[in-house]
Design a protein around this motif. Structure first.
Motif, PDB file in Angstrom:
ATOM      1  N   GLU A  60      17.881  -1.217  -0.546  1.00 27.21           N
ATOM      2  CA  GLU A  60      16.942  -0.819   0.499  1.00 27.21           C
ATOM      3  C   GLU A  60      15.554  -0.615  -0.072  1.00 27.21           C
ATOM      4  N   CYS A  61      14.578  -0.839   0.806  1.00 27.20           N
ATOM      5  CA  CYS A  61      13.182  -0.692   0.420  1.00 27.20           C
ATOM      6  C   CYS A  61      12.378  -0.277   1.639  1.00 27.20           C
ATOM      7  N   MET A  62      11.441   0.624   1.412  1.00 23.15           N
ATOM      8  CA  MET A  62      10.482   1.002   2.449  1.00 23.15           C
ATOM      9  C   MET A  62       9.108   0.556   1.967  1.00 23.15           C
ATOM     10  N   VAL A  63       8.364  -0.062   2.878  1.00 29.85           N
ATOM     11  CA  VAL A  63       7.025  -0.530   2.546  1.00 29.85           C
ATOM     12  C   VAL A  63       6.057   0.009   3.590  1.00 29.85           C
ATOM     13  N   SER A  64       4.985   0.660   3.129  1.00 25.91           N
ATOM     14  CA  SER A  64       3.914   1.112   4.019  1.00 25.91           C
ATOM     15  C   SER A  64       2.917  -0.028   4.137  1.00 25.91           C
ATOM     16  N   LEU A  65       2.469  -0.285   5.372  1.00 25.75           N
ATOM     17  CA  LEU A  65       1.607  -1.432   5.631  1.00 25.75           C
ATOM     18  C   LEU A  65       0.291  -1.022   6.277  1.00 25.75           C
ATOM     19  N   ALA A  66      -0.766  -1.717   5.883  1.00 25.46           N
ATOM     20  CA  ALA A  66      -2.076  -1.568   6.515  1.00 25.46           C
ATOM     21  C   ALA A  66      -2.446  -2.914   7.119  1.00 25.46           C
ATOM     22  N   LEU A  67      -3.110  -2.858   8.253  1.00 25.77           N
ATOM     23  CA  LEU A  67      -3.575  -4.047   8.963  1.00 25.77           C
ATOM     24  C   LEU A  67      -5.047  -4.272   8.636  1.00 25.77           C
ATOM     25  N   ARG A  68      -5.379  -5.498   8.240  1.00 24.76           N
ATOM     26  CA  ARG A  68      -6.791  -5.859   8.053  1.00 24.76           C
ATOM     27  C   ARG A  68      -7.378  -6.106   9.431  1.00 24.76           C
ATOM     28  N   THR A  69      -8.503  -5.467   9.703  1.00 25.37           N
ATOM     29  CA  THR A  69      -9.125  -5.605  11.016  1.00 25.37           C
ATOM     30  C   THR A  69     -10.631  -5.417  10.897  1.00 25.37           C
ATOM     31  N   ALA A  70     -11.362  -5.943  11.848  1.00 25.45           N
ATOM     32  CA  ALA A  70     -12.821  -5.770  11.853  1.00 25.45           C
ATOM     33  C   ALA A  70     -13.169  -4.481  12.585  1.00 25.45           C
ATOM     34  N   ILE A  71     -13.935  -3.639  11.921  1.00 24.03           N
ATOM     35  CA  ILE A  71     -14.435  -2.394  12.515  1.00 24.03           C
ATOM     36  C   ILE A  71     -15.917  -2.327  12.178  1.00 24.03           C
ATOM     37  N   VAL A 118      -1.489  -5.759   4.461  1.00 22.10           N
ATOM     38  CA  VAL A 118      -1.360  -5.513   3.032  1.00 22.10           C
ATOM     39  C   VAL A 118      -0.364  -4.379   2.849  1.00 22.10           C
ATOM     40  N   ALA A 119       0.445  -4.495   1.807  1.00 21.35           N
ATOM     41  CA  ALA A 119       1.334  -3.396   1.452  1.00 21.35           C
ATOM     42  C   ALA A 119       0.508  -2.354   0.716  1.00 21.35           C
ATOM     43  N   VAL A 120       0.727  -1.087   1.051  1.00 21.90           N
ATOM     44  CA  VAL A 120       0.032  -0.017   0.340  1.00 21.90           C
ATOM     45  C   VAL A 120       0.985   0.794  -0.533  1.00 21.90           C
ATOM     46  N   SER A 121       2.304   0.663  -0.290  1.00 23.76           N
ATOM     47  CA  SER A 121       3.283   1.289  -1.180  1.00 23.76           C
ATOM     48  C   SER A 121       4.657   0.691  -0.919  1.00 23.76           C
ATOM     49  N   TYR A 122       5.472   0.711  -1.948  1.00 23.74           N
ATOM     50  CA  TYR A 122       6.874   0.308  -1.863  1.00 23.74           C
ATOM     51  C   TYR A 122       7.709   1.437  -2.459  1.00 23.74           C
ATOM     52  N   LEU A 123       8.887   1.645  -1.900  1.00 24.73           N
ATOM     53  CA  LEU A 123       9.824   2.624  -2.439  1.00 24.73           C
ATOM     54  C   LEU A 123      11.215   2.070  -2.201  1.00 24.73           C
TER      55      LEU A 123
END
Length: 152
Positions: A106-117, A96-101
């Motif tokens: 140009e664009c920077m995108v911060s990403l989070a991984l969905r995972t089982a914890i 999932v993207a958590v931010s775009y700039l």
């Protein structure tokens, strides 16, 4: 010593998982800035989650470069196609993207991984990807800056 709150793009990190960048709750959905580069980054996330790795590779220009997080630099579509088909295809990540700039070029995108914890779906901050796109909206350069899976 008590952990202080850690707020990052997308929300707050869970203090019960120090050094792991686990979100306390599902990250907030970010707005996508106007411009072709962030639209390409948004489409990139969508295609990764759809498992359309050929579609991801098709976002790149024929002469593109990709600075992959584990240090190889990929040159051209053949190497980029192979990376997404074999490496990312084998992993089948859900991100999932958590931010775009960014904007047009140009664009920077911060990403989070969905995972089982602990038996539940969680989100872990994993990378910032920096896209440069040409006038045709194709990626000419991408640098993936990855977070290590766990500190210490």
């Amino acid at each position: 010593m008590a952990q202080s709150r850690m707020i990052v793009p997308g929300g707050e990190l869970d203090p019960a998982h120090p050094g792991s960048d686990v979100f306390l709750r599902a990250p907030r959905e970010p707005s996508v800035p106007p411009g072709r580069a962030c639209e390409v980054a948004r489409r990139y996330v969508e295609l990764i989650n759809a498992g359309d790795y050929a579609g991801v590779a098709a976002l790149y220009a024929d002469d593109a470069t990709f600075l992959e997080p584990m240090r190889p630099t990929l040159h051209g579509r053949a190497q980029i196609d192979e990376f997404y088909a074999k490496r990312i295809g084998a992993m089948k990540p859900r991100i999932v993207a958590v931010s775009y700039l960014g904007g047009e070029e140009e664009c920077m995108v911060s990403l989070a991984l969905r995972t089982a914890i602990g038996g539940e779906e969680r989100f872990v901050l994993v990378s910032v990807d920096h896209f440069l796109v040409n006038a045709q909206g194709r990626i000419v350069s991408m640098i993936a800056f990855a977070r290590p899976p766990r500190a210490g």
